[in-house]
Design an enzyme around this catalytic site. Structure first.
Site, PDB file in Angstrom:
ATOM      1  N   HIS A  54       0.835  -1.208   0.000  1.00  9.04           N
ATOM      2  CA  HIS A  54       0.000   0.000   0.000  1.00  9.04           C
ATOM      3  C   HIS A  54       0.871   1.260   0.000  1.00  9.04           C
ATOM      4  O   HIS A  54       0.599   2.212  -0.735  1.00  9.04           O
ATOM      5  CB  HIS A  54      -0.884   0.050   1.261  1.00  9.04           C
ATOM      6  CG  HIS A  54      -1.937  -1.004   1.340  1.00  9.04           C
ATOM      7  ND1 HIS A  54      -2.039  -1.862   2.409  1.00  9.04           N
ATOM      8  CD2 HIS A  54      -2.949  -1.333   0.495  1.00  9.04           C
ATOM      9  CE1 HIS A  54      -3.068  -2.675   2.230  1.00  9.04           C
ATOM     10  NE2 HIS A  54      -3.636  -2.376   1.076  1.00  9.04           N
ATOM     11  N   ARG A  71      -1.900  -5.945  -8.353  1.00  9.14           N
ATOM     12  CA  ARG A  71      -0.779  -6.837  -8.068  1.00  9.14           C
ATOM     13  C   ARG A  71      -0.672  -7.854  -9.205  1.00  9.14           C
ATOM     14  O   ARG A  71      -0.289  -7.510 -10.302  1.00  9.14           O
ATOM     15  CB  ARG A  71      -0.989  -7.503  -6.708  1.00  9.14           C
ATOM     16  CG  ARG A  71      -0.784  -6.535  -5.555  1.00  9.14           C
ATOM     17  CD  ARG A  71      -1.261  -7.088  -4.253  1.00  9.14           C
ATOM     18  NE  ARG A  71      -2.664  -7.482  -4.348  1.00  9.14           N
ATOM     19  CZ  ARG A  71      -3.445  -7.733  -3.321  1.00  9.14           C
ATOM     20  NH1 ARG A  71      -2.966  -7.680  -2.112  1.00  9.14           N
ATOM     21  NH2 ARG A  71      -4.695  -8.075  -3.491  1.00  9.14           N
ATOM     22  N   LYS A  95     -15.923  -7.684   6.070  1.00  4.75           N
ATOM     23  CA  LYS A  95     -14.948  -8.572   6.704  1.00  4.75           C
ATOM     24  C   LYS A  95     -14.767  -8.110   8.150  1.00  4.75           C
ATOM     25  O   LYS A  95     -14.789  -6.913   8.417  1.00  4.75           O
ATOM     26  CB  LYS A  95     -13.590  -8.445   5.997  1.00  4.75           C
ATOM     27  CG  LYS A  95     -13.650  -8.574   4.495  1.00  4.75           C
ATOM     28  CD  LYS A  95     -12.304  -8.214   3.902  1.00  4.75           C
ATOM     29  CE  LYS A  95     -12.408  -7.668   2.486  1.00  4.75           C
ATOM     30  NZ  LYS A  95     -11.215  -7.001   2.007  1.00  4.75           N
ATOM     31  N   SER A 131      -2.855  -7.795   2.748  1.00  2.00           N
ATOM     32  CA  SER A 131      -3.157  -7.725   4.189  1.00  2.00           C
ATOM     33  C   SER A 131      -3.580  -9.100   4.703  1.00  2.00           C
ATOM     34  O   SER A 131      -3.229  -9.508   5.812  1.00  2.00           O
ATOM     35  CB  SER A 131      -4.268  -6.711   4.456  1.00  2.00           C
ATOM     36  OG  SER A 131      -3.883  -5.441   4.011  1.00  2.00           O
TER      37      SER A 131
HETATM   38  O1  PNS Z   1      -9.019  -2.892   0.680  1.00  2.00           O
HETATM   39  P1  PNS Z   1     -10.160  -3.376  -0.157  1.00  2.00           P
HETATM   40  O2  PNS Z   1     -10.973  -4.357   0.632  1.00  2.00           O
HETATM   41  O3  PNS Z   1      -9.673  -3.917  -1.462  1.00  2.00           O
HETATM   42  O4  PNS Z   1     -11.076  -2.092  -0.480  1.00  2.00           O
HETATM   43  C1  PNS Z   1     -12.268  -2.249  -1.188  1.00  2.00           C
HETATM   44  C2  PNS Z   1     -13.058  -0.961  -1.344  1.00  2.00           C
HETATM   45  C3  PNS Z   1     -13.117  -0.167  -0.061  1.00  2.00           C
HETATM   46  C4  PNS Z   1     -12.375  -0.090  -2.372  1.00  2.00           C
HETATM   47  C5  PNS Z   1     -14.463  -1.360  -1.827  1.00  2.00           C
HETATM   48  O5  PNS Z   1     -14.968  -2.303  -0.933  1.00  2.00           O
HETATM   49  C6  PNS Z   1     -15.428  -0.188  -1.919  1.00  2.00           C
HETATM   50  O6  PNS Z   1     -15.316   0.628  -2.793  1.00  2.00           O
HETATM   51  N1  PNS Z   1     -16.409  -0.150  -0.992  1.00  2.00           N
HETATM   52  C7  PNS Z   1     -17.373   0.918  -0.932  1.00  2.00           C
HETATM   53  C8  PNS Z   1     -18.775   0.492  -1.381  1.00  2.00           C
HETATM   54  C9  PNS Z   1     -18.972   0.708  -2.854  1.00  2.00           C
HETATM   55  O7  PNS Z   1     -18.810   1.786  -3.385  1.00  2.00           O
HETATM   56  N2  PNS Z   1     -19.318  -0.388  -3.548  1.00  2.00           N
HETATM   57  C10 PNS Z   1     -19.459  -0.385  -4.977  1.00  2.00           C
HETATM   58  C11 PNS Z   1     -18.114  -0.458  -5.648  1.00  2.00           C
HETATM   59  S1  PNS Z   1     -17.977  -1.743  -6.775  1.00  2.00           S
END
Ligand code: PNS
Length: 369
Positions: A227, A301, A251, A338
Site C-alpha cells: 500500500h 498486483r 470482513k 493484508s
Molecule cells: O481494501 P479493499 O478491501 O480492497 O477495499 C475495497 C473498497 C473499499 C475499495 C471497496 O470495498 C469499496 O469501494 N467499498 C465501498 C462500497 C462501494 O462503493 N461499492 C461499490 C463499488 S464496486
C-alpha cells in the site's frame, strides 16, 4: 519535569504539576518532539501553546529552535508556574503568556490572539482537558478562518487514546501517534480543490494549474508496504492523495479503525500531500464526490486482481459517471496482501520488510509473539 532536547536540553523546570493541570509527560514530549523535529517543524516556528499548563511544550519548542511562543492558560496558578519556568530558563520575551478562556468564545480568543501581533502561527499545540475535546474543533477552525495561522501550519492535538478528534472541515488529519493512554493527532489545513493551498504544491505547479487528487480507499487491515508503495507512486501522478479507511467492512477487521488510521499515519510519516480520512458508509464514488475528487486510485498486483478490479472500476463508472479509476502496478510487493500478512503473522512468520515497523510490532502484540 525537564526540557528534553535543544539548547536548554536537560534543564529542570521548577514549576511542574499544579492542582488542575495535567501536564504532557516527559515521555510524550520526547516522542512528539522527535517526530516534529524530523519534520523541521520547530525551525523558526511561531508556536501557539493552547491550554499550556506548565508551558513545557512551548519551552521545549523554544529549546529546539522555535522563534516565538504564545502560551495560553486560564488557570492563574498555572500561569504563575509558566512565568517561573520562563525565568528559570531565561527565555524572556521569546515566550508571551496570556490568560484566556479559550473555549468560552473562539471569536473573542482569536481577537485577543490577533492583537498580540506575533506573526502567523506555524505550530499549534492543543492539549485541552480531556472532557473538553469536542469544544476544540470550533476553536481551531476559528484560528484558521481568522487568518491567524500560516499556510503550512501544523496542529498537534493531544487527547486520550480512547477518543478520536473530529477535525473541522478546514483541517485534515495528516498523522497520528499513540503513546500508551495518550494520543496525538496531527492536522494540516485542508486543501480545497482548485485553491492549491499547499505552498510546496504551489512551488511545483505551473500558475493556474489545479492540484490533482485521487482517493485511495481500502480496508487497510493492516496497511502493508505494498500500500505504501502505491501511495508513493501515486504521489508521482497526483499532487494529493486521500487515503480513505473503510470503517464499515463486511470482513471482520483484525484492527480497530483507530489502530488502522494510526498505522497509516505512522507509515506515511505525515506527508502533507496525504490526507488520512475515514470512509464510513455508502458508495465510494459518492465519497469521492464529497471530497471533490474524480479519480479512484487502485493498486494492481498479480493477474488474479484484474477481473475483480475491472468489475469494480466499471461498476464505479456506472454508479458515478465522471469518476475514473486509475491503476498503479505493484512492483516489489506484488505478493503482499493484508490477508496473507495476517495469516503469516498468526503462524509466527517473519514479516520484516513487508509491512511498516509499527504494523510489524502491532501484529506481534495481537498474536502474542
Ligand atoms: O481494501 P479493499 O478491501 O480492497 O477495499 C475495497 C473498497 C473499499 C475499495 C471497496 O470495498 C469499496 O469501494 N467499498 C465501498 C462500497 C462501494 O462503493 N461499492 C461499490 C463499488 S464496486
Amino acid at each position: 519535569m525537564r526540557i528534553i532536547a535543544g539548547k536548554y536540553g536537560g534543564r529542570r523546570l521548577p514549576a511542574s504539576i499544579s492542582g488542575s493541570t495535567r501536564p504532557t509527560s516527559d515521555r510524550v514530549r520526547e516522542a512528539l518532539g522527535s517526530a516534529l523535529a524530523a519534520r523541521s517543524a520547530f525551525d523558526s516556528a511561531v508556536v501557539l501553546d493552547l491550554f499550556a499548563g506548565t508551558g513545557a511544550l512551548g519551552l521545549e519548542a523554544l529549546s529546539r529552535g522555535a522563534r516565538r511562543v504564545v502560551a495560553v492558560e486560564n488557570n492563574p496558578q498555572a500561569l504563575r508556574g509558566i512565568l517561573a519556568n520562563v525565568r528559570e530558563l531565561g527565555v524572556g520575551a521569546d515566550l508571551t503568556s496570556i490568560k484566556l478562556d479559550l473555549l468560552k468564545s473562539p471569536a473573542a480568543a482569536c481577537k485577543r490572539l490577533g492583537e498580540l501581533d506575533v506573526g502567523r502561527f506555524t505550530l499549534v499545540f492543543a492539549d485541552p482537558p480531556y472532557a473538553e475535546l469536542p469544544g476544540l474543533a470550533p476553536l481551531l477552525d476559528a484560528l484558521v478562518r481568522n487568518h491567524l495561522c500560516a499556510k503550512h501550519v501544523l496542529f498537534c492535538v493531544e487527547h486520550a487514546s480512547t477518543t478520536q478528534f473530529e477535525a473541522p472541515s478546514t483541517l485534515s488529519i495528516c498523522g497520528s501517534y499513540r503513546y500508551g493512554d495518550t494520543s496525538v493527532t496531527l492536522l494540516a489545513r485542508s486543501l480545497q480543490m482548485g485553491e492549491g493551498d499547499d505552498p510546496s504544491m504551489q512551488e511545483s505547479l505551473p500558475p493556474g494549474r489545479r492540484p490533482s487528487a485521487a482517493v485511495y480507499a481500502g480496508s487497510f487491515d493492516p496497511i502493508t508496504n505494498g500500500h505504501v508503495a502505491i501511495i508513493r507512486s501515486g504521489l508521482v501522478a497526483f499532487d494529493r492523495i486521500i487515503v480513505a479507511v473503510l470503517t464499515n467492512t463486511n470482513k471482520k477487521p483484525l484492527f480497530s479503525v483507530d489502530e488502522r488510521v494510526e498505522m497509516i499515519g505512522d507509515a506515511i510519516g505525515g506527508d502533507l500531500r496525504v490526507e488520512i480520512d475515514r470512509f464510513e458508509h455508502g458508495l465510494l464514488v459518492d465519497y469521492a464526490r464529497s471530497k471533490s475528487v474524480r479519480v479512484v486510485l487502485r493498486g494492481l498486483r498479480a493477474v488474479g486482481d484484474f477481473e475483480h478490479e475491472l468489475q469494480m472500476a466499471n461498476m464505479n463508472r456506472h454508479l458515478g459517471p465522471g469518476i475514473e479509476t486509475v491503476f498503479i502496478m505493484a512492483n516489489d510487493y506484488f505478493y503482499v496482501s493484508s490477508t496473507l500478512i495476517k495469516e503469516a503473522a498468526a503462524l509466527g512468520g517473519d514479516l520484516h520488510g513487508m509491512v511498516p515497523e509499527l504494523v510489524e510490532r502491532k501484529l506481534r502484540e495481537k498474536f502474542g509473539r
